[in-house]
Enzyme design. Structure first.
Site, PDB file in Angstrom:
ATOM      1  N   CYS A   1       0.826  -1.201   0.000  1.00  0.00           N
ATOM      2  CA  CYS A   1       0.000   0.000   0.000  1.00  0.00           C
ATOM      3  C   CYS A   1       0.867   1.260   0.000  1.00  0.00           C
ATOM      4  O   CYS A   1       1.938   1.283   0.594  1.00  0.00           O
ATOM      5  CB  CYS A   1      -0.862   0.032   1.251  1.00  0.00           C
ATOM      6  SG  CYS A   1      -1.853  -1.429   1.457  1.00  0.00           S
TER       7      CYS A   1
ATOM      8  N   ARG B   1       5.099   0.203  -6.240  1.00  0.00           N
ATOM      9  CA  ARG B   1       5.029  -0.645  -5.055  1.00  0.00           C
ATOM     10  C   ARG B   1       4.044  -1.800  -5.225  1.00  0.00           C
ATOM     11  O   ARG B   1       4.086  -2.759  -4.463  1.00  0.00           O
ATOM     12  CB  ARG B   1       4.596   0.203  -3.842  1.00  0.00           C
ATOM     13  CG  ARG B   1       5.607   1.258  -3.470  1.00  0.00           C
ATOM     14  CD  ARG B   1       5.006   2.280  -2.540  1.00  0.00           C
ATOM     15  NE  ARG B   1       4.729   1.741  -1.221  1.00  0.00           N
ATOM     16  CZ  ARG B   1       5.566   1.809  -0.192  1.00  0.00           C
ATOM     17  NH1 ARG B   1       6.723   2.381  -0.338  1.00  0.00           N
ATOM     18  NH2 ARG B   1       5.243   1.312   0.977  1.00  0.00           N
TER      19      ARG B   1
ATOM     20  N   TRP C   1      -2.907  -2.662  -1.637  1.00  0.00           N
ATOM     21  CA  TRP C   1      -2.511  -4.032  -2.002  1.00  0.00           C
ATOM     22  C   TRP C   1      -3.222  -4.922  -0.991  1.00  0.00           C
ATOM     23  O   TRP C   1      -2.922  -4.879   0.197  1.00  0.00           O
ATOM     24  CB  TRP C   1      -0.991  -4.150  -1.900  1.00  0.00           C
ATOM     25  CG  TRP C   1      -0.426  -5.442  -2.389  1.00  0.00           C
ATOM     26  CD1 TRP C   1      -0.172  -5.794  -3.688  1.00  0.00           C
ATOM     27  CD2 TRP C   1       0.000  -6.550  -1.592  1.00  0.00           C
ATOM     28  NE1 TRP C   1       0.376  -7.049  -3.729  1.00  0.00           N
ATOM     29  CE2 TRP C   1       0.497  -7.536  -2.468  1.00  0.00           C
ATOM     30  CE3 TRP C   1       0.019  -6.814  -0.219  1.00  0.00           C
ATOM     31  CZ2 TRP C   1       1.002  -8.755  -2.021  1.00  0.00           C
ATOM     32  CZ3 TRP C   1       0.514  -8.022   0.229  1.00  0.00           C
ATOM     33  CH2 TRP C   1       0.996  -8.975  -0.673  1.00  0.00           C
TER      34      TRP C   1
ATOM     35  N   ASN D   1      -1.340   1.733   5.846  1.00  0.00           N
ATOM     36  CA  ASN D   1      -0.455   0.701   5.298  1.00  0.00           C
ATOM     37  C   ASN D   1      -0.011  -0.156   6.474  1.00  0.00           C
ATOM     38  O   ASN D   1       0.395   0.379   7.498  1.00  0.00           O
ATOM     39  CB  ASN D   1       0.753   1.384   4.632  1.00  0.00           C
ATOM     40  CG  ASN D   1       1.813   0.385   4.204  1.00  0.00           C
ATOM     41  OD1 ASN D   1       1.561  -0.812   4.104  1.00  0.00           O
ATOM     42  ND2 ASN D   1       3.011   0.884   3.954  1.00  0.00           N
ATOM     43  N   GLY D   2      -0.110  -1.481   6.339  1.00  0.00           N
ATOM     44  CA  GLY D   2       0.294  -2.367   7.432  1.00  0.00           C
ATOM     45  C   GLY D   2      -0.861  -3.274   7.813  1.00  0.00           C
ATOM     46  O   GLY D   2      -1.797  -3.463   7.023  1.00  0.00           O
TER      47      GLY D   2
ATOM     48  N   GLU E   1      17.543 -17.907  -8.133  1.00  0.00           N
ATOM     49  CA  GLU E   1      17.105 -16.583  -8.566  1.00  0.00           C
ATOM     50  C   GLU E   1      16.476 -16.657  -9.962  1.00  0.00           C
ATOM     51  O   GLU E   1      15.450 -16.027 -10.222  1.00  0.00           O
ATOM     52  CB  GLU E   1      18.302 -15.621  -8.536  1.00  0.00           C
ATOM     53  CG  GLU E   1      18.136 -14.306  -9.284  1.00  0.00           C
ATOM     54  CD  GLU E   1      17.008 -13.433  -8.770  1.00  0.00           C
ATOM     55  OE1 GLU E   1      16.384 -13.762  -7.748  1.00  0.00           O
ATOM     56  OE2 GLU E   1      16.718 -12.410  -9.440  1.00  0.00           O
TER      57      GLU E   1
ATOM     58  N   LYS F   1      12.675 -15.555 -10.925  1.00  0.00           N
ATOM     59  CA  LYS F   1      12.340 -14.581 -11.978  1.00  0.00           C
ATOM     60  C   LYS F   1      11.291 -15.166 -12.910  1.00  0.00           C
ATOM     61  O   LYS F   1      10.323 -14.511 -13.258  1.00  0.00           O
ATOM     62  CB  LYS F   1      13.568 -14.205 -12.814  1.00  0.00           C
ATOM     63  CG  LYS F   1      14.576 -13.274 -12.190  1.00  0.00           C
ATOM     64  CD  LYS F   1      14.163 -11.823 -12.160  1.00  0.00           C
ATOM     65  CE  LYS F   1      13.504 -11.495 -10.838  1.00  0.00           C
ATOM     66  NZ  LYS F   1      14.345 -11.248  -9.724  1.00  0.00           N
TER      67      LYS F   1
ATOM     68  N   HIS G   1      19.523 -36.986  -5.690  1.00  0.00           N
ATOM     69  CA  HIS G   1      18.985 -37.320  -4.367  1.00  0.00           C
ATOM     70  C   HIS G   1      17.461 -37.155  -4.315  1.00  0.00           C
ATOM     71  O   HIS G   1      16.880 -37.142  -3.231  1.00  0.00           O
ATOM     72  CB  HIS G   1      19.658 -36.459  -3.297  1.00  0.00           C
ATOM     73  CG  HIS G   1      21.139 -36.708  -3.200  1.00  0.00           C
ATOM     74  ND1 HIS G   1      21.673 -37.849  -2.658  1.00  0.00           N
ATOM     75  CD2 HIS G   1      22.192 -35.965  -3.637  1.00  0.00           C
ATOM     76  CE1 HIS G   1      23.003 -37.796  -2.737  1.00  0.00           C
ATOM     77  NE2 HIS G   1      23.338 -36.674  -3.333  1.00  0.00           N
TER      78      HIS G   1
ATOM     79  N   LYS H   1       6.163  -4.310  -4.786  1.00  0.00           N
ATOM     80  CA  LYS H   1       7.589  -4.001  -4.897  1.00  0.00           C
ATOM     81  C   LYS H   1       8.247  -3.964  -3.520  1.00  0.00           C
ATOM     82  O   LYS H   1       9.337  -4.449  -3.338  1.00  0.00           O
ATOM     83  CB  LYS H   1       7.758  -2.650  -5.606  1.00  0.00           C
ATOM     84  CG  LYS H   1       9.206  -2.228  -5.804  1.00  0.00           C
ATOM     85  CD  LYS H   1       9.910  -3.175  -6.750  1.00  0.00           C
ATOM     86  CE  LYS H   1      11.379  -2.882  -6.922  1.00  0.00           C
ATOM     87  NZ  LYS H   1      12.111  -4.041  -7.468  1.00  0.00           N
TER      88      LYS H   1
HETATM   89  O1  M6R Z   1      13.388  -4.563  -1.277  1.00  0.00           O
HETATM   90  P1  M6R Z   1      13.909  -5.909  -0.901  1.00  0.00           P
HETATM   91  O2  M6R Z   1      15.220  -6.233  -1.560  1.00  0.00           O
HETATM   92  O3  M6R Z   1      14.001  -6.103   0.585  1.00  0.00           O
HETATM   93  O4  M6R Z   1      12.849  -6.939  -1.443  1.00  0.00           O
HETATM   94  C1  M6R Z   1      12.982  -8.310  -1.198  1.00  0.00           C
HETATM   95  C2  M6R Z   1      12.023  -9.128  -2.034  1.00  0.00           C
HETATM   96  O5  M6R Z   1      10.694  -8.776  -1.745  1.00  0.00           O
HETATM   97  C3  M6R Z   1      12.278  -8.948  -3.535  1.00  0.00           C
HETATM   98  O6  M6R Z   1      13.594  -9.250  -3.869  1.00  0.00           O
HETATM   99  C4  M6R Z   1      11.323  -9.848  -4.331  1.00  0.00           C
HETATM  100  O7  M6R Z   1      11.655 -11.184  -4.141  1.00  0.00           O
HETATM  101  C5  M6R Z   1      11.334  -9.477  -5.822  1.00  0.00           C
HETATM  102  N1  M6R Z   1      10.011  -9.594  -6.356  1.00  0.00           N
HETATM  103  C6  M6R Z   1      12.208 -10.376  -6.626  1.00  0.00           C
HETATM  104  O8  M6R Z   1      12.196 -10.068  -7.980  1.00  0.00           O
END
Ligand code: M6R
Length: 606
Positions: free
Chosen positions: A2, A27, A74, A99-100, A479, A483, A502, A601
């Site tokens: 939010c 965000r 959100w 927010n929260g 990673e 993605k 395994h 975000k």
């Molecule tokens: O702002 P931050 O680096 O703390 O965010 C951490 C994760 O929320 C962030 O890396 C998230 O996994 C992304 N969507 C990855 O692309």
């Protein structure tokens, strides 16, 4: 997550609030709204979906007034609907944005409903509006009403409240969720971050946890929870481009992938001292006193810590633990073997990472915040800050922040190793020179879009995919899989290639895409044998590798090569084709690349 904005004393209040909300779009959100006070009455507009829908509603019937608040929501408690969108209004007198999460909202709601309060949403946030109505009805002034509300709520929050009883002010408070107050010439503003306010003012006051403030057109008064006035100094935040545009690219993500040579070069510059030596922003004595490091982070930032563990242990001989931030403090970890915690976060606002860092600090560890947003909460609370200079990252999927984090972490590992006498000056300088060459190599890797397009086309047809890597390329496999899943919604899992036999190898069936990461490092031959086993069982190998590693694999269905590089830097360079593959696959599938479903975000709730 939010986003909150507000303005008091600005004639075109709803317009500047809408502009500020656009700056917070990155965000992530699923509905939005704005409320103003016009002629002594509350005027409200809310819309589900993109801000364009709210914009349309405002054009059809503009909101007048010089005090107002706005919100991008959100969804956490209650589905996505107009009723659940903020602002929430109670008794036609009080409006709030939040927010929260108010953790005890059920108890509060039951109590208020029993005395006649009528609720209109399923959200936890709405209780705030009703609590203020109750406090104002009891004859309390704005500050006393706020203290009473704060005393009743539990949880994480940043909120803003306005009321027709006191139309010349906004009341705001924060605990564990970010909130900035902007001081303008004849108006004041509030925002979830300074970027939201960058078109209005650069003079910003950051609230600390448990602070509340009365925000009027001519200034702000800040108080601690018990009502003691407190001076939180205004800072001038760096000029920000604010509403960053796509620079001619189709998506922010595509633009940010292309910004990586600069992001890496600027981050390296930030980690180089005046004498041209790599620095960790600490004296050699301080570095020598580091005997064990725990790294706390989430998502992509967590995978960056896992790659850095290989570097710090191999170069500096310092033990490293990598912890998922959301698990760390609740596990009540034994921190004794470690004396230093590094919290890594692009936003510097991820609540899990912040809480983990606080837990480490409470346990007596020295804290280092590695962040991309210089004025973020983690940066302000950490003992030492290691900056990444990637610039604002708007795409929800992290790209340039990740490679910038890796650059800074490698510089840190080298500076630590030198201070501890684990490597000599010559070795440190060789690695430094390799890092200096990285922006150029990344630039070359950016030429891979056309080569990857047909591979992405094939991958977009898949239901599931595996990512394999060994050594420092194992976290990169995790990673890469993250993605792909977050952008294209294709199920993807990353594994250490040596671990396949395994159990996970049972997943392989004819045609299953296996994205393999390979570098000419000490484990290349073993990694390649693992890939052969996957291929022999029908896995369709998509090889992302250094040019000189291609000969190791003669069974791949697609090969994408990056230039040869020192094996230490291979995880950074190979991140580029992994990002491009996920990006192009998502484009093929037509998903919302910059704001994938369900994601935010900056994750400011637990
Ligand atoms: O702002 P931050 O680096 O703390 O965010 C951490 C994760 O929320 C962030 O890396 C998230 O996994 C992304 N969507 C990855 O692309």
């Amino acid at each position: 997550m939010c986003g909150i904005v507000g303005a008091v004393g600005h004639e075109q209040c709803s317009e500047v609030i809408l502009d500020a909300l656009k700056r917070l779009e990155y965000r992530g959100y699923d509905s939005s709204g704005i409320v103003t006070i016009n002629d002594g009455a509350i005027a409200l507009k809310r819309a589900v979906g993109k801000l364009a829908n709210l914009d349309k509603a405002l054009r059809a019937s503009p909101l007048i007034g010089d005090v107002g608040i706005g919100h991008t929501r959100w969804a956490t408690h209650g589905g996505v609907s107009t009723e659940n969108a903020h602002p929430h209004v109670a008794a036609d007198r009080v409006a709030i944005v939040h927010n929260g999460i108010i953790e005890n909202h059920r108890t509060i709601r039951r109590r208020l409903e029993a005395v006649g309060h009528k609720f209109f949403s399923d959200t936890d946030s709405e209780v705030l509006a009703h609590l203020f109505v109750e406090a104002l009805d009891a004859g309390l002034d704005p500050a006393a009403a706020t203290r009473r509300v704060l005393a009743e709520i539990d949880g994480a929050y940043a909120f803003a409240m306005m009321s027709i009883d006191h139309p010349d002010m906004l009341i705001v408070a924060r605990n564990a969720s970010p909130l900035a107050l902007g001081i303008g010439d004849a108006a004041c503003y509030i925002g979830s971050d300074a970027i939201a306010l960058s078109h209005l003012t650069r003079k910003v006051v950051y609230l600390e946890d448990h602070d509340y403030a009365l925000v009027r057109a001519d200034g702000v008064s800040v108080y601690q929870a018990d009502g003691t006035p407190v001076n939180r100094e205004a800072v001038m935040v760096a000029a920000s481009p604010g509403l960053v545009d796509k620079g001619g690219y189709r998506h922010y993500m595509e633009k940010e992938i292309h910004e990586q040579p600069d992001a890496i070069a600027h981050s390296l510059a930030a980690m180089t001292d005046e004498s041209g030596r790599l620095t960790a922003k600490m004296s050699d004595d301080e570095l020598r006193s580091i005997n064990g490091i725990v790294m706390v982070a989430a998502g992509t930032s967590h995978y960056a810590t896992q790659i850095a563990r290989y570097w710090i242990e191999a170069l500096a001989g310092v033990p490293v633990a990598c912890e998922v931030a959301s698990e760390y403090h609740y596990r009540q970890p034994v921190t004794a073997p470690y004396d230093t915690a590094i919290a890594i976060s692009q936003s510097g606002e991820s609540l899990d990472t912040m809480m983990a860092m606080r837990h480490a600090a409470k346990s007596g560890l020295k804290t280092i915040g590695l962040v991309n947003v210089a004025d973020s909460t983690i940066a302000r609370e950490a003992d030492t800050v290691l900056p990444t200079r990637a610039g604002p990252e708007i795409g929800v999927a992290s790209t340039k922040a990740f490679t910038a984090q890796l650059t800074v972490l490698l510089c840190f590992a080298v500076a630590l190793a030198r201070a501890k006498g684990q490597i000599d000056i010559a070795r440190a300088e060789t690695i430094h020179a390799e890092i200096q060459g990285l922006p150029r190599l990344v630039g070359k890797a950016l030429g891979l879009f056309d080569a990857i397009r047909p591979v992405a086309h094939q991958l977009s047809q898949a239901k599931s995919a595996l990512y394999l890597g060994r050594g420092a390329l194992y976290p990169l496999a995790l990673e890469g899989a993250l993605k792909l899943k977050e952008l294209s919604y294709i199920h993807a899992e990353g594994f250490a290639s040596g671990e396949m036999k395994h159990g996970p190898i049972a997943l392989i069936e004819d045609g299953l895409p296996v994205v393999a990461l390979l570098a000419a490092d000490t484990v290349m031959t073993k990694a390649s044998s693992n890939l052969r086993e996957a291929s022999a069982r029908g896995g369709k190998i998509i090889l992302l590798c250094e040019a000189r590693a291609t000969d190791e694999v003669d069974y791949a269905s697609a090969v994408v090569t990056v230039p040869d590089v020192d094996p230490l830097l291979a995880p950074i360079l190979l991140a580029i084709p992994a990002q491009i593959l996920a990006y192009l696959t998502a484009v093929e599938k037509g998903t919302d690349v910059d704001q994938p479903r369900n994601l935010a975000k900056s994750v400011t709730v637990e």
